[in-house]
Write a protein that holds these residues in place. Structure first.
Motif, PDB file in Angstrom:
ATOM      1  N   LEU A 146       0.813  -1.218   0.000  1.00  0.00           N
ATOM      2  CA  LEU A 146       0.000   0.000   0.000  1.00  0.00           C
ATOM      3  C   LEU A 146       0.846   1.268   0.000  1.00  0.00           C
ATOM      4  O   LEU A 146       0.651   2.175  -0.819  1.00  0.00           O
ATOM      5  CB  LEU A 146      -0.942  -0.020   1.219  1.00  0.00           C
ATOM      6  N   ALA A 147       1.791   1.364   0.920  1.00  0.00           N
ATOM      7  CA  ALA A 147       2.589   2.585   1.021  1.00  0.00           C
ATOM      8  C   ALA A 147       3.466   2.769  -0.227  1.00  0.00           C
ATOM      9  O   ALA A 147       3.736   3.902  -0.649  1.00  0.00           O
ATOM     10  CB  ALA A 147       3.465   2.545   2.277  1.00  0.00           C
ATOM     11  N   MET A 148       3.888   1.669  -0.828  1.00  0.00           N
ATOM     12  CA  MET A 148       4.653   1.741  -2.069  1.00  0.00           C
ATOM     13  C   MET A 148       3.797   2.330  -3.189  1.00  0.00           C
ATOM     14  O   MET A 148       4.273   3.115  -4.012  1.00  0.00           O
ATOM     15  CB  MET A 148       5.116   0.341  -2.488  1.00  0.00           C
ATOM     16  N   ALA A 149       2.538   1.906  -3.240  1.00  0.00           N
ATOM     17  CA  ALA A 149       1.633   2.438  -4.260  1.00  0.00           C
ATOM     18  C   ALA A 149       1.427   3.938  -4.051  1.00  0.00           C
ATOM     19  O   ALA A 149       1.419   4.726  -5.012  1.00  0.00           O
ATOM     20  CB  ALA A 149       0.296   1.702  -4.217  1.00  0.00           C
ATOM     21  N   VAL A 150       1.291   4.336  -2.789  1.00  0.00           N
ATOM     22  CA  VAL A 150       1.162   5.770  -2.489  1.00  0.00           C
ATOM     23  C   VAL A 150       2.421   6.508  -2.966  1.00  0.00           C
ATOM     24  O   VAL A 150       2.341   7.568  -3.584  1.00  0.00           O
ATOM     25  CB  VAL A 150       0.948   5.992  -0.976  1.00  0.00           C
ATOM     26  N   GLN A 151       3.584   5.910  -2.700  1.00  0.00           N
ATOM     27  CA  GLN A 151       4.843   6.551  -3.099  1.00  0.00           C
ATOM     28  C   GLN A 151       4.930   6.716  -4.618  1.00  0.00           C
ATOM     29  O   GLN A 151       5.290   7.776  -5.118  1.00  0.00           O
ATOM     30  CB  GLN A 151       6.030   5.711  -2.606  1.00  0.00           C
ATOM     31  N   VAL A 152       4.614   5.666  -5.343  1.00  0.00           N
ATOM     32  CA  VAL A 152       4.718   5.729  -6.807  1.00  0.00           C
ATOM     33  C   VAL A 152       3.747   6.765  -7.371  1.00  0.00           C
ATOM     34  O   VAL A 152       4.101   7.569  -8.241  1.00  0.00           O
ATOM     35  CB  VAL A 152       4.446   4.344  -7.436  1.00  0.00           C
ATOM     36  N   ILE A 153       2.533   6.764  -6.867  1.00  0.00           N
ATOM     37  CA  ILE A 153       1.541   7.696  -7.419  1.00  0.00           C
ATOM     38  C   ILE A 153       1.878   9.125  -7.029  1.00  0.00           C
ATOM     39  O   ILE A 153       1.753  10.046  -7.848  1.00  0.00           O
ATOM     40  CB  ILE A 153       0.120   7.251  -6.998  1.00  0.00           C
ATOM     41  N   ALA A 154       2.340   9.336  -5.813  1.00  0.00           N
ATOM     42  CA  ALA A 154       2.764  10.680  -5.410  1.00  0.00           C
ATOM     43  C   ALA A 154       3.955  11.143  -6.264  1.00  0.00           C
ATOM     44  O   ALA A 154       4.018  12.296  -6.690  1.00  0.00           O
ATOM     45  CB  ALA A 154       3.137  10.700  -3.927  1.00  0.00           C
ATOM     46  N   TYR A 155       4.868  10.234  -6.519  1.00  0.00           N
ATOM     47  CA  TYR A 155       6.013  10.547  -7.380  1.00  0.00           C
ATOM     48  C   TYR A 155       5.553  10.965  -8.767  1.00  0.00           C
ATOM     49  O   TYR A 155       5.990  11.990  -9.311  1.00  0.00           O
ATOM     50  CB  TYR A 155       6.924   9.323  -7.492  1.00  0.00           C
TER      51      TYR A 155
END
Lengths: 239, 239
Positions: A146-155
């Motif tokens: 989940l947090a990885m997905a947040v990171q990628v999308i925020a990036y």
């Protein structure tokens, strides 16, 4: 400012470590708004530990009981999903959908919504989204943390915001609350006309919501649609 | 195959959780090669737990004593760094440097190198890199977690490797003729409800057409909308 109008919403996150890591992730990309819908454990020492420099973001996270409340003042609601779903909400690759996010975020709120770790967004949650986005992955294994997905999308959103010029004019989209009231009114009238089966109104309402969400109605258009519904409810004219 | 020629190298990672999360991260993006240079704790139950579907990648990770050994068969060595450094190795934004990575990976090995969590790559390590890349971040807080940085860079490389928008499934949209008949039907009903002024129906109809055109209705949705209009025209139910 664009970044400040983007909000990341985690629906029912079960691991506090993910909540903290998500706060850090959005912070590294210049965002600051985090909302939590029914988090399983919050506040929690593990989320604090993982938030690192995003601690302020974590401490200022808003907590809601329902997604509807969390998106009440959002004009554009983007759901994230792991794979293509067989419904009529448009699905885009995240890097191809950032221009719309940018334009709306110039003067209105945009929500990016993430479902629970194991199940993802429910159909009811998806029905509140204007669009869905997904992260392109490898074929063998596609399940991002989940947090990885947040990171990628925020990036990806931050990256796209760089390149886009700030002077693109944008329609004023209707808020989540206005859309909710419109859908209630629509359902009421369609029950009156007999179009909807009172025993099973939901499936057709889902199709209609998908259609109107896709159109991204502005205030004026919601008023027009409400006017049409009201015109039906008035005493019928001669035909 | 390109993906199989790309190797992710973690130099002296101190947290086993990050090692596991990095294995998962590269797995989600279709990569499989992970190397560790002097990991502090390896193997470790926490790295297993965090690797999820990337467990194979973790178990197959190669372990080296020095970076030199790890990159011995690489043709292109890319170092990752948190911020610009005042040294003479070229530095690029990651999304602007993927073409070279792709071309080399067609038939040669490429290594992407990440430094320890707290200190980043040492100058000696940087001296072994052909290029440096960095992830664009917000200005206030720019420190990504190690595994997050691996995830973002793996995402960006994988994204560039794609033919970009390859398999976008497309809905079957309604024909112009179907839309024309729908608009005629809509106008007819809205005149009956009294919503449209018979002397000047055109302006509101234009607004409504713009709305529905934007939604890009498919056949099924046109039928639903026609059904709603027909349900109005039937004898009114009791209210």
């Amino acid at each position: 400012m664009s970044h400040d109008n983007v909000e990341f919403i985690l629906v029912e996150p079960s691991h506090p470590g993910n909540v903290g890591a998500a706060a850090r992730a959005i912070g590294t990309m210049g965002f600051k708004n985090l909302s939590l819908v029914k988090p399983t454990k919050h506040p929690h020492p593990e989320s604090r530990a993982r938030s690192s420099g995003g601690l302020d973001i974590l401490l200022n996270a808003k907590v809601f009981e329902t997604l509807d409340e969390a998106i009440a003042d959002s004009s554009l609601v983007i759901g994230t999903t792991a794979r293509e779903r067989r419904i009529s909400v448009p699905i885009d690759l995240i890097h191809e959908s950032t221009e719309g996010i940018f334009k709306t975020s110039l003067n209105q709120k945009v929500s990016i919504v993430f479902g629970p770790e194991t199940s993802g967004l429910s159909n009811d949650d998806i029905d509140r989204c204007n669009r869905l986005v997904y992260i392109p992955t490898g074929e063998m294994y596609s399940s991002l943390n989940l947090a990885m997905a947040v990171q990628v999308i925020a990036y990806q959103i931050n990256l796209s915001f760089f390149g886009l010029s700030e002077d693109q004019s944008q329609r004023e989209l209707a808020s989540g609350k206005e859309m909710e009231l419109f859908y209630e009114h629509l359902e009421e009238v369609l029950l009156q006309t007999g179009f909807l089966n009172p025993n099973n109104p939901k499936q057709l309402m889902r199709r209609l919501k998908a259609l109107f969400n896709r159109a991204e109605l502005d205030d004026n258009e919601v008023n027009i649609m409400r006017g049409i519904l009201t015109s039906y409810q008035k005493p019928r004219l001669k035909q």
